[in-house]
Motif scaffolding. Structure first.
Motif, PDB file in Angstrom:
ATOM      1  N   VAL A   1       1.113  -0.883  -0.198  1.00  0.00           N
ATOM      2  CA  VAL A   1      -0.195   0.310  -0.091  1.00  0.00           C
ATOM      3  C   VAL A   1       0.915   1.705   0.126  1.00  0.00           C
ATOM      4  N   VAL A   2       0.854   2.002  -0.776  1.00  0.00           N
ATOM      5  CA  VAL A   2       1.299   3.529  -1.188  1.00  0.00           C
ATOM      6  C   VAL A   2       0.268   4.347  -0.792  1.00  0.00           C
ATOM      7  N   LYS A   3       0.869   5.829  -0.012  1.00  0.00           N
ATOM      8  CA  LYS A   3       0.149   6.695   0.411  1.00  0.00           C
ATOM      9  C   LYS A   3      -1.377   6.823   0.375  1.00  0.00           C
ATOM     10  N   ASP A   4      -1.179   5.504   1.809  1.00  0.00           N
ATOM     11  CA  ASP A   4      -2.596   4.707   2.351  1.00  0.00           C
ATOM     12  C   ASP A   4      -3.621   4.394   1.788  1.00  0.00           C
ATOM     13  N   ASN A   5      -3.430   4.440  -0.013  1.00  0.00           N
ATOM     14  CA  ASN A   5      -5.358   5.057  -0.426  1.00  0.00           C
ATOM     15  C   ASN A   5      -4.835   3.576  -2.043  1.00  0.00           C
ATOM     16  N   LEU A   6      -3.516   3.690  -1.679  1.00  0.00           N
ATOM     17  CA  LEU A   6      -3.146   2.982  -3.301  1.00  0.00           C
ATOM     18  C   LEU A   6      -2.232   1.507  -3.572  1.00  0.00           C
ATOM     19  N   VAL A   7      -3.130   0.092  -3.574  1.00  0.00           N
ATOM     20  CA  VAL A   7      -3.222  -1.192  -3.329  1.00  0.00           C
ATOM     21  C   VAL A   7      -2.230  -1.657  -4.761  1.00  0.00           C
ATOM     22  N   PHE A   8      -0.746  -2.136  -4.637  1.00  0.00           N
ATOM     23  CA  PHE A   8      -0.177  -2.047  -5.895  1.00  0.00           C
ATOM     24  C   PHE A   8      -0.261  -4.015  -4.896  1.00  0.00           C
ATOM     25  N   SER A   9      -0.243  -4.993  -7.281  1.00  0.00           N
ATOM     26  CA  SER A   9      -0.275  -5.692  -7.210  1.00  0.00           C
ATOM     27  C   SER A   9       1.317  -6.070  -8.254  1.00  0.00           C
ATOM     28  N   LEU A  10       1.992  -6.863  -7.337  1.00  0.00           N
ATOM     29  CA  LEU A  10       3.217  -6.623  -8.480  1.00  0.00           C
ATOM     30  C   LEU A  10       4.073  -7.949  -8.670  1.00  0.00           C
TER      31      LEU A  10
ATOM     32  N   LEU B   1      -5.234  -0.598  -7.216  1.00  0.00           N
ATOM     33  CA  LEU B   1      -6.487  -0.304  -6.820  1.00  0.00           C
ATOM     34  C   LEU B   1      -6.690   1.020  -6.020  1.00  0.00           C
ATOM     35  N   ASP B   2      -7.308   1.913  -6.324  1.00  0.00           N
ATOM     36  CA  ASP B   2      -7.450   2.909  -5.263  1.00  0.00           C
ATOM     37  C   ASP B   2      -8.130   3.419  -4.614  1.00  0.00           C
ATOM     38  N   LEU B   3      -8.353   3.101  -3.411  1.00  0.00           N
ATOM     39  CA  LEU B   3      -9.619   2.767  -2.330  1.00  0.00           C
ATOM     40  C   LEU B   3      -9.637   3.717  -2.244  1.00  0.00           C
ATOM     41  N   SER B   4      -9.659   5.484  -2.869  1.00  0.00           N
ATOM     42  CA  SER B   4     -10.083   6.814  -2.567  1.00  0.00           C
ATOM     43  C   SER B   4     -11.764   7.335  -4.137  1.00  0.00           C
TER      44      SER B   4
ATOM     45  N   CYS C   1     -11.529   0.111  -8.520  1.00  0.00           N
ATOM     46  CA  CYS C   1     -11.402  -1.237  -9.553  1.00  0.00           C
ATOM     47  C   CYS C   1     -10.058  -1.350 -10.104  1.00  0.00           C
ATOM     48  N   TRP C   2      -9.576  -2.874 -10.277  1.00  0.00           N
ATOM     49  CA  TRP C   2      -8.034  -2.778 -10.288  1.00  0.00           C
ATOM     50  C   TRP C   2      -7.530  -1.656 -11.503  1.00  0.00           C
ATOM     51  N   LYS C   3      -6.723  -1.337 -12.200  1.00  0.00           N
ATOM     52  CA  LYS C   3      -6.313  -0.381 -13.427  1.00  0.00           C
ATOM     53  C   LYS C   3      -4.505  -1.197 -13.527  1.00  0.00           C
ATOM     54  N   PRO C   4      -4.278  -1.061 -14.931  1.00  0.00           N
ATOM     55  CA  PRO C   4      -2.603  -1.709 -15.411  1.00  0.00           C
ATOM     56  C   PRO C   4      -2.032   0.102 -14.370  1.00  0.00           C
ATOM     57  N   SER C   5      -0.722  -0.694 -14.183  1.00  0.00           N
ATOM     58  CA  SER C   5       0.489   0.669 -13.815  1.00  0.00           C
ATOM     59  C   SER C   5       1.281   0.107 -14.619  1.00  0.00           C
ATOM     60  N   VAL C   6       2.254   0.734 -14.325  1.00  0.00           N
ATOM     61  CA  VAL C   6       3.428   0.637 -14.780  1.00  0.00           C
ATOM     62  C   VAL C   6       4.194   0.134 -14.372  1.00  0.00           C
ATOM     63  N   GLY C   7       4.708  -1.609 -15.692  1.00  0.00           N
ATOM     64  CA  GLY C   7       5.467  -2.236 -15.119  1.00  0.00           C
ATOM     65  C   GLY C   7       6.617  -2.231 -14.368  1.00  0.00           C
ATOM     66  N   MET C   8       7.055  -3.413 -13.795  1.00  0.00           N
ATOM     67  CA  MET C   8       8.661  -3.050 -13.337  1.00  0.00           C
ATOM     68  C   MET C   8       9.559  -3.329 -14.540  1.00  0.00           C
TER      69      MET C   8
END
Length: 112
Positions: free
Chosen positions: A12-21, A37-40, A45-52
């Motif tokens: 969890v980053v910034k208290d509301n962003l859940v990352f699955s990597l 997943l932006d809980l705020s 809903c889950w969205k793609p983010s920048v890949g490692m």
């Protein structure tokens, strides 16, 4: 989640962003993809983010000062990984951690 994952990292980053990597997919192929997943949000809903930068499964994941770290792990090409990378959410960029000193601070181990 968007991507079916086994042995993925979660943070969890910034208290509301859940990352699955990372992790591995249904074909047991290592992944570099990241979902968030932006809980705020009104409709989370889950969205793609920048890949490692590197495919990783069985990885260590941590957050320090809102920076997301992916440490070690394993992949099909390289086997056991001795690398680490960091994601800056503000710039939306991954970068390798190259300094052994920085690595030591993150892992808590001193390089001799």
């Amino acid at each position: 989640m968007i991507t079916s994952r086994g042995r993925a990292g979660l943070a969890v980053v910034k208290d509301n962003l859940v990352f699955s990597l990372g992790g591995f997919d249904d074909d047991v192929e290592s992944l570099r993809s990241v979902d968030v997943l932006d809980l705020s949000s009104e409709s989370p809903c889950w969205k793609p983010s920048v890949g490692m930068l590197v495919e990783r499964d069985i990885l260590g994941v941590g957050v320090i000062n809102n920076y997301l770290y992916a440490v070690g792990g394993h992949n099909d090409s390289d086997g056991i990984l001795d690398t680490a990378e960091v994601f800056d959410y503000d710039t939306q960029e991954w970068s390798f951690i190259t300094s052994r000193r920085t690595w030591s601070i993150i892992t808590g181990f001193r390089h001799c």
